[in-house]
Every structure is written in structure tokens, then in C-alpha cells.
Design a protein around this motif. Structure first.
Motif, mmCIF file in Angstrom:
data_model
loop_
_atom_site.group_PDB
_atom_site.id
_atom_site.type_symbol
_atom_site.label_atom_id
_atom_site.label_comp_id
_atom_site.label_asym_id
_atom_site.label_seq_id
_atom_site.Cartn_x
_atom_site.Cartn_y
_atom_site.Cartn_z
ATOM 1 N N VAL A 1 0.833 -1.201 0.000
ATOM 2 C CA VAL A 1 0.000 0.000 0.000
ATOM 3 C C VAL A 1 0.868 1.252 0.000
ATOM 4 N N VAL A 2 1.871 1.301 0.903
ATOM 5 C CA VAL A 2 2.708 2.500 0.970
ATOM 6 C C VAL A 2 3.595 2.621 -0.275
ATOM 7 N N LEU A 3 3.951 1.492 -0.877
ATOM 8 C CA LEU A 3 4.711 1.524 -2.133
ATOM 9 C C LEU A 3 3.888 2.199 -3.230
ATOM 10 N N ALA A 4 2.631 1.802 -3.359
ATOM 11 C CA ALA A 4 1.767 2.379 -4.388
ATOM 12 C C ALA A 4 1.532 3.869 -4.142
ATOM 13 N N LEU A 5 1.315 4.253 -2.882
ATOM 14 C CA LEU A 5 1.081 5.653 -2.550
ATOM 15 C C LEU A 5 2.310 6.504 -2.855
ATOM 16 N N ASN A 6 3.497 5.998 -2.529
ATOM 17 C CA ASN A 6 4.720 6.761 -2.772
ATOM 18 C C ASN A 6 5.061 6.847 -4.252
ATOM 19 N N ALA A 7 4.764 5.808 -5.013
ATOM 20 C CA ALA A 7 4.984 5.864 -6.457
ATOM 21 C C ALA A 7 4.090 6.925 -7.082
ATOM 22 N N ALA A 8 2.839 7.008 -6.613
ATOM 23 C CA ALA A 8 1.918 8.026 -7.124
ATOM 24 C C ALA A 8 2.396 9.428 -6.749
ATOM 25 N N LEU A 9 2.906 9.579 -5.518
ATOM 26 C CA LEU A 9 3.424 10.874 -5.091
ATOM 27 C C LEU A 9 4.649 11.282 -5.905
ATOM 28 N N PHE A 10 5.510 10.309 -6.226
ATOM 29 C CA PHE A 10 6.693 10.596 -7.029
ATOM 30 C C PHE A 10 6.294 11.233 -8.365
ATOM 31 N N VAL A 11 5.304 10.641 -9.021
ATOM 32 C CA VAL A 11 4.848 11.163 -10.311
ATOM 33 C C VAL A 11 4.219 12.547 -10.143
ATOM 34 N N GLY A 12 3.319 12.682 -9.171
ATOM 35 C CA GLY A 12 2.614 13.946 -8.973
ATOM 36 C C GLY A 12 3.544 15.079 -8.558
ATOM 37 N N LEU A 13 4.425 14.807 -7.575
ATOM 38 C CA LEU A 13 5.330 15.850 -7.104
ATOM 39 C C LEU A 13 6.393 16.183 -8.149
ATOM 40 N N GLY A 14 6.817 15.168 -8.917
ATOM 41 C CA GLY A 14 7.814 15.412 -9.955
ATOM 42 C C GLY A 14 7.286 16.354 -11.025
ATOM 43 N N ILE A 15 6.062 16.078 -11.485
ATOM 44 C CA ILE A 15 5.437 16.948 -12.495
ATOM 45 C C ILE A 15 5.205 18.341 -11.917
ATOM 46 N N GLY A 16 4.701 18.387 -10.678
ATOM 47 C CA GLY A 16 4.454 19.677 -10.038
ATOM 48 C C GLY A 16 5.735 20.459 -9.812
ATOM 49 N N GLY A 17 6.806 19.775 -9.415
ATOM 50 C CA GLY A 17 8.079 20.442 -9.187
ATOM 51 C C GLY A 17 8.654 21.043 -10.452
ATOM 52 N N LEU A 18 8.507 20.328 -11.564
ATOM 53 C CA LEU A 18 8.994 20.840 -12.848
ATOM 54 C C LEU A 18 8.170 22.042 -13.301
ATOM 55 N N LEU A 19 6.847 21.940 -13.147
ATOM 56 C CA LEU A 19 5.978 23.038 -13.567
ATOM 57 C C LEU A 19 6.159 24.273 -12.687
ATOM 58 N N ALA A 20 6.388 24.049 -11.367
ATOM 59 C CA ALA A 20 6.519 25.163 -10.435
ATOM 60 C C ALA A 20 7.968 25.625 -10.282
ATOM 61 N N ASP A 21 8.914 24.900 -10.892
ATOM 62 C CA ASP A 21 10.342 25.216 -10.771
ATOM 63 C C ASP A 21 10.745 25.268 -9.301
ATOM 64 N N SER A 22 10.364 24.219 -8.556
ATOM 65 C CA SER A 22 10.562 24.187 -7.113
ATOM 66 C C SER A 22 11.557 23.112 -6.693
ATOM 67 N N SER A 23 12.638 23.539 -6.029
ATOM 68 C CA SER A 23 13.608 22.586 -5.486
ATOM 69 C C SER A 23 12.976 21.710 -4.421
ATOM 70 N N ALA A 24 12.143 22.315 -3.573
ATOM 71 C CA ALA A 24 11.526 21.563 -2.481
ATOM 72 C C ALA A 24 10.640 20.442 -3.014
ATOM 73 N N LEU A 25 9.811 20.743 -4.026
ATOM 74 C CA LEU A 25 8.923 19.716 -4.578
ATOM 75 C C LEU A 25 9.714 18.628 -5.312
ATOM 76 N N LEU A 26 10.732 19.034 -6.066
ATOM 77 C CA LEU A 26 11.556 18.035 -6.750
ATOM 78 C C LEU A 26 12.297 17.162 -5.740
ATOM 79 N N ALA A 27 12.751 17.775 -4.650
ATOM 80 C CA ALA A 27 13.417 17.011 -3.594
ATOM 81 C C ALA A 27 12.470 15.978 -3.003
ATOM 82 N N ASN A 28 11.220 16.405 -2.754
ATOM 83 C CA ASN A 28 10.230 15.474 -2.207
ATOM 84 C C ASN A 28 9.873 14.384 -3.208
ATOM 85 N N ALA A 29 9.840 14.728 -4.501
ATOM 86 C CA ALA A 29 9.545 13.727 -5.527
ATOM 87 C C ALA A 29 10.640 12.665 -5.561
#
Length: 199
Positions: free
Chosen positions: A17-45
Motif C-alpha cells: 500500500v505505501v509503495l503504491a502511494l509513494n509511487a503516485a506521489l513521485f509522479v505527482g510531485l515530480g510533475i508539479g516540481g517541474l511546472l513550479a520550478d521548485s527545489s523543495a517539490l523536486l526534492a520530495n519527488a
């Protein structure tokens, strides 16, 4: 089914369950970090990507010999240290090249990530396991939650001050948390190995 088999089955389900949730967060935060140009979001991704690998390793380690578990935990600790190095390099690059993070995008994704990681942390803590890999999984989840809370504070400062430096500072703090977590995991793995050798 024995009590041990039941506990191991519950651990496997929790880790999936936590594997699936973290994989989804990786995709969401990665896209958001690139769009927002955010080091913090990319770090979290990137953190969620490394977490996904750790949860997979921990899942594979359930029910195996202690030596296999300690090796798996050691890999988890090393991955966390590598992640910390990557975050610091990204912060350095953005410091030199400039960055303009989008505060509201950061805020929304950071809140979602914090909620998801808090759920993951609670699921793992319910196991109350002394297994070195479950401890590693708990360390990763706690690091994620702490990083997300830092990102939320970061977002507020970016919006309030209209400055980019809070985003870079949080990136460094996330890296620091990751270093501590990686070292703790490696120590736990070494301690578990020594205990097994002593037996």
C-alpha cells in the motif's frame, strides 16, 4: 496459519500500500516540481522515488533470513544518502542559475503529500515491528512527512516574502533530514547484524 505468518502477511500488505502511494506521489510531485520550478517539490519527488525502492526492498525482505534483511536495510540507507546528495546538487544548480518557484502549486502538492505520508507512517507504525527493514520503512515515511511539513512552511514564506530563498533552504533541510535517516538505517542494520552474529 501461525502468528508469525499472519504478521508477515500484514507487513507485506502494508508495504504494498505505501509503495503504491509513494509511487503516485513521485509522479505527482515530480510533475508539479517541474511546472513550479521548485527545489523543495523536486526534492520530495526524488525522496518518494527512493522510498518506493525501499518499500519494494523491504517487501522482498519480509520472511527472509536476518542477513538478507540487514543487506536490504543497508541498501535502503545508501539510497537515502544518495538522494541527499542529489538534492544538494539541485539546490546548488538552482542557486547558481536562479529559480522562480510557484508558491500556490507548491502549497497544494505539499499538503496532499503530507497527508499521504502521514497515512503511510501510521500504517507502518501499527505493525509495531522490530524488523530492521520495517524500521527503515518507518524512517523513510517520517522523513517524508517532515519534509512535506517543511515544504508547506516554505510555500508560505515564498508567497509572503515573494522570494525564492526559502525554497532553497528547505531543499537543504530535506537533504539534512535524509542524511540523518540514512545514517540511522545503516546503524540499525549494523546492530541487527552484530546481534545475529552474537547469537
Amino acid at each position: 496459519m501461525s502468528e508469525r505468518d499472519e504478521a508477515e502477511g500484514l507487513q507485506r500488505r502494508t508495504l504494498l500500500v505505501v509503495l503504491a502511494l509513494n509511487a503516485a506521489l513521485f509522479v505527482g510531485l515530480g510533475i508539479g516540481g517541474l511546472l513550479a520550478d521548485s527545489s523543495a517539490l523536486l526534492a520530495n519527488a526524488l525522496d518518494n522515488a527512493s522510498d518506493s525502492a525501499v518499500y519494494l526492498i523491504s517487501f522482498l525482505a519480509v520472511g527472509r533470513a536476518v542477513i538478507w534483511k540487514t543487506r536490504a536495510a543497508r541498501v535502503s540507507g545508501i539510497l537515502l544518502l544518495v538522494f541527499a546528495g542529489g538534492v544538494l546538487l539541485d539546490v546548488l544548480r538552482r542557486t547558481l542559475m536562479g529559480t522562480e518557484p510557484v508558491g500556490w502549486t507548491m502549497m497544494g502538492l505539499a499538503v496532499v503529500a503530507a497527508i499521504v505520508n502521514l497515512v503511510c507512517l501510521q500504517l507502518i507504525r501499527r505493525q509495531r515491528s522490530d524488523d530492521v527493514n520495517m524500521k527503515a520503512a518507518e524512517t523513510f515515511s517520517f522523513n517524508d512527512f517532515a519534509s512535506n511539513v517543511g515544504s508547506i512552511d516554505d510555500c508560505g514564506l515564498v508567497l509572503w516574502l515573494d522570494q525564492t530563498w526559502p525554497d532553497l533552504v528547505v531543499g537543504v533541510l530535506v537533504a539534512g533530514i535524509a542524511v540523518k535517516g540514512g545514517v540511522d538505517i545503516l546503524r540499525d542494520a549494523a546492530r541487527a547484524k552484530n546481534q545475529e552474529t552474537g547469537r
